[in-house]
Write an enzyme that holds these catalytic residues in place. Structure first.
Site, PDB file in Angstrom:
ATOM      1  N   CYS A 114      -7.432  10.287 -10.080  1.00  0.00           N
ATOM      2  CA  CYS A 114      -8.275   9.099  -9.907  1.00  0.00           C
ATOM      3  C   CYS A 114      -9.767   9.441  -9.828  1.00  0.00           C
ATOM      4  CB  CYS A 114      -7.857   8.320  -8.664  1.00  0.00           C
ATOM      5  SG  CYS A 114      -6.161   7.724  -8.774  1.00  0.00           S
ATOM      6  N   HIS A 250     -13.924   3.487  -7.296  1.00  0.00           N
ATOM      7  CA  HIS A 250     -12.572   3.561  -7.858  1.00  0.00           C
ATOM      8  C   HIS A 250     -11.780   2.396  -7.281  1.00  0.00           C
ATOM      9  CE1 HIS A 250      -8.665   4.720  -8.977  1.00  0.00           C
ATOM     10  NE2 HIS A 250      -8.294   5.169  -7.795  1.00  0.00           N
ATOM     11  N   ASN A 280      -4.728  -0.332  -9.781  1.00  0.00           N
ATOM     12  CA  ASN A 280      -5.323   1.008  -9.819  1.00  0.00           C
ATOM     13  C   ASN A 280      -5.034   1.630 -11.189  1.00  0.00           C
ATOM     14  OD1 ASN A 280      -5.978   3.706  -9.535  1.00  0.00           O
ATOM     15  ND2 ASN A 280      -4.953   3.964  -7.562  1.00  0.00           N
TER      16      ASN A 280
HETATM   17  N1  ACO Z   1       6.271  -4.533  -0.478  1.00  0.00           N
HETATM   18  C1  ACO Z   1       6.744  -4.746   0.748  1.00  0.00           C
HETATM   19  N2  ACO Z   1       6.767  -3.784   1.707  1.00  0.00           N
HETATM   20  C2  ACO Z   1       6.300  -2.577   1.373  1.00  0.00           C
HETATM   21  C3  ACO Z   1       5.807  -2.280   0.109  1.00  0.00           C
HETATM   22  C4  ACO Z   1       5.819  -3.323  -0.851  1.00  0.00           C
HETATM   23  N3  ACO Z   1       5.346  -3.173  -2.123  1.00  0.00           N
HETATM   24  N4  ACO Z   1       5.392  -0.999   0.066  1.00  0.00           N
HETATM   25  C5  ACO Z   1       5.631  -0.499   1.293  1.00  0.00           C
HETATM   26  N5  ACO Z   1       6.175  -1.442   2.068  1.00  0.00           N
HETATM   27  C6  ACO Z   1       6.623  -1.318   3.447  1.00  0.00           C
HETATM   28  C7  ACO Z   1       6.996   0.095   3.834  1.00  0.00           C
HETATM   29  O1  ACO Z   1       8.295   0.397   3.394  1.00  0.00           O
HETATM   30  C8  ACO Z   1       6.884   0.032   5.334  1.00  0.00           C
HETATM   31  O2  ACO Z   1       8.048  -0.559   5.819  1.00  0.00           O
HETATM   32  P1  ACO Z   1       8.717   0.006   7.168  1.00  0.00           P
HETATM   33  O3  ACO Z   1       7.667  -0.221   8.235  1.00  0.00           O
HETATM   34  O4  ACO Z   1       9.924  -0.862   7.306  1.00  0.00           O
HETATM   35  O5  ACO Z   1       9.014   1.452   6.927  1.00  0.00           O
HETATM   36  C9  ACO Z   1       5.749  -0.936   5.557  1.00  0.00           C
HETATM   37  O6  ACO Z   1       5.562  -1.654   4.325  1.00  0.00           O
HETATM   38  C10 ACO Z   1       4.456  -0.233   5.925  1.00  0.00           C
HETATM   39  O7  ACO Z   1       4.251   0.826   4.994  1.00  0.00           O
HETATM   40  P2  ACO Z   1       2.920   1.606   4.967  1.00  0.00           P
HETATM   41  O8  ACO Z   1       2.958   2.597   3.843  1.00  0.00           O
HETATM   42  O9  ACO Z   1       2.621   2.145   6.317  1.00  0.00           O
HETATM   43  O10 ACO Z   1       1.939   0.406   4.628  1.00  0.00           O
HETATM   44  P3  ACO Z   1       0.399   0.406   4.590  1.00  0.00           P
HETATM   45  O11 ACO Z   1      -0.111  -0.696   5.389  1.00  0.00           O
HETATM   46  O12 ACO Z   1      -0.173   1.771   4.815  1.00  0.00           O
HETATM   47  O13 ACO Z   1       0.118   0.010   3.081  1.00  0.00           O
HETATM   48  C11 ACO Z   1      -0.461   1.090   1.025  1.00  0.00           C
HETATM   49  C12 ACO Z   1       0.632   0.793   2.022  1.00  0.00           C
HETATM   50  C13 ACO Z   1      -0.934  -0.228   0.438  1.00  0.00           C
HETATM   51  C14 ACO Z   1       0.122   1.967  -0.087  1.00  0.00           C
HETATM   52  C15 ACO Z   1      -1.601   1.794   1.752  1.00  0.00           C
HETATM   53  O14 ACO Z   1      -1.139   2.859   2.508  1.00  0.00           O
HETATM   54  C16 ACO Z   1      -2.633   2.280   0.815  1.00  0.00           C
HETATM   55  O15 ACO Z   1      -3.282   1.510   0.158  1.00  0.00           O
HETATM   56  N6  ACO Z   1      -2.850   3.595   0.764  1.00  0.00           N
HETATM   57  C17 ACO Z   1      -3.784   4.151  -0.163  1.00  0.00           C
HETATM   58  C18 ACO Z   1      -3.010   4.636  -1.267  1.00  0.00           C
HETATM   59  C19 ACO Z   1      -3.588   4.316  -2.593  1.00  0.00           C
HETATM   60  O16 ACO Z   1      -4.359   3.429  -2.830  1.00  0.00           O
HETATM   61  N7  ACO Z   1      -3.129   5.126  -3.503  1.00  0.00           N
HETATM   62  C20 ACO Z   1      -3.472   4.989  -4.840  1.00  0.00           C
HETATM   63  C21 ACO Z   1      -3.649   6.309  -5.448  1.00  0.00           C
HETATM   64  S1  ACO Z   1      -4.871   7.220  -4.606  1.00  0.00           S
HETATM   65  C22 ACO Z   1      -6.238   6.474  -4.868  1.00  0.00           C
HETATM   66  O17 ACO Z   1      -6.435   5.980  -5.923  1.00  0.00           O
HETATM   67  C23 ACO Z   1      -7.175   6.419  -3.745  1.00  0.00           C
END
Ligand code: ACO
Length: 323
Positions: A114, A250, A280
């Site tokens: 990224c 990004h 993304n």
């Molecule tokens: N729909 C519903 N529930 C979901 C989904 C979904 N698509 N994805 C995850 N969950 C659930 C998980 O299973 C978890 O459930 P649980 O509590 O029963 O185990 C719950 O949601 C919380 O999961 P987390 O991963 O802790 O959720 P979070 O609030 O952190 O959000 C997210 C997840 C959106 C991926 C976040 O962590 C994030 O944005 N991280 C940055 C990652 C990113 O953007 N990566 C892209 C590549 S890197 C970059 O470009 C920067």
């Protein structure tokens, strides 16, 4: 005399198929509301079957050449930032070169996931400043849909496909921050964090693999490192947050973008946002956002633009440029 790498054309291409969040409700246990509220993503584009990264890159490159009034014969080098090349080799950049009908110059891929476009801009600038090339096509292009695990709701809803491109041209500057062109850059990587975001395939496994991610960890590093790198790049140029016309981040997640802008003390009105429509698109997200920012009439000649990105590696960085 100071040589500056000045943006003289910008363009993008998005595949036709638009996929709203609701489509994922039929594939995994998720909801439009969850995806919107956690990421800011509403839709993304997916490439058609058989449509490759180089296909998208060629369309974006042609748009950037047209916008700048250039032909492929005017270009000395092509740099493609991508983690989803058509093949393991040759480079996607040589496919773009052939697709544009270029028989001159040199072309290569650059892989920093990224952060790829920030790395590619910095590399192209170095080639120009060193006198190795006068005009460089810098492209970010991805078909991340091909790396998604459709059983993993935590990753498959986040990504999209697309391409954006710039023509960078050597121009004479005064050596001050009033110059158009790239003014500073700051790059970092730290392979100790390679396990928090990666694709579990490649030549060593015999398969392309799928995106694997510890979302919370990535989130934490992103918020901390993006504001820091942007600050360093600005400081290197002798500029501060008050000088910024546009942050072009990004486009991974609206919450990361907002938290970074807040740390940088820049209001959201000065942030270019495309994450809702594109998701993304990894290395393509910044050139896509630049192109759309120009098309919307937001980014204008003379504006001070700060780009910042982080991704797998971890690799991250920032480029400050005057449009
Ligand atoms: N729909 C519903 N529930 C979901 C989904 C979904 N698509 N994805 C995850 N969950 C659930 C998980 O299973 C978890 O459930 P649980 O509590 O029963 O185990 C719950 O949601 C919380 O999961 P987390 O991963 O802790 O959720 P979070 O609030 O952190 O959000 C997210 C997840 C959106 C991926 C976040 O962590 C994030 O944005 N991280 C940055 C990652 C990113 O953007 N990566 C892209 C590549 S890197 C970059 O470009 C920067």
């Amino acid at each position: 005399m100071t040589v500056r790498s000045v943006v003289c054309g910008v363009g993008h291409y998005l595949p036709e198929r638009v996929v709203p969040n609701a489509e994922f409700e039929a594939i995994v246990e998720t909801s439009d509301e969850w995806i919107r509220s956690r990421t800011g993503i509403e839709t993304r584009h997916f490439a058609a079957e058989g449509q490759t990264t180089s296909d998208l890159a060629i369309r974006a490159a042609q748009a950037a050449l047209d916008a700048g009034g250039f032909t492929p014969a005017d270009i000395d080098a092509v740099v493609v930032a991508t983690s989803t090349p058509d093949l393991t080799f040759p480079s996607t950049a040589t496919m773009v070169q052939a697709g544009l009908g270029m028989a001159q110059g040199f072309a290569f891929d650059l892989q920093a996931v990224c952060a790829g476009f920030v790395y590619a801009l910095t590399t192209a600038d170095a080639l120009i400043v060193a006198g190795r090339a006068r005009r460089v096509l810098v492209i970010g292009a991805e078909t991340f849909s091909r790396l998604l695990d459709w059983n993993d709701r935590a990753t498959c809803v986040l990504f999209g496909d697309g391409a954006g491109a710039l023509v960078l041209e050597a121009q004479e500057g005064t050596g001050t921050t009033a110059d158009r062109g790239i003014l500073s850059a700051d790059l970092h990587s730290d392979g100790r964090f390679r396990d928090i975001l990666y694709a579990d395939g490649g030549p060593s496994t015999g398969e392309t693999g799928h995106v694997r991610m510890h979302g919370r960890e990535v989130f934490r590093h992103a918020v901390e490192k993006l504001a820091q790198t942007a600050h360093t790049a600005l400081e290197q140029a002798g500029l501060g947050p008050q000088d910024i016309d546009w942050i072009v981040p990004h486009q991974a997640n609206l919450r990361i973008i907002a938290a970074t802008a807040q740390r940088m003390q820049v209001p959201m009105e000065r942030v270019i946002l495309t994450v809702a429509e594109h998701g993304n698109t990894s290395a393509a997200s910044i050139p896509l956002a630049l192109s759309i920012g120009v098309a919307r009439g937001q980014i204008r000649p003379g504006d001070l633009v700060v780009t910042e990105a982080i991704g797998g590696g971890l690799a991250w960085g920032s480029v400050v440029l005057r449009w």
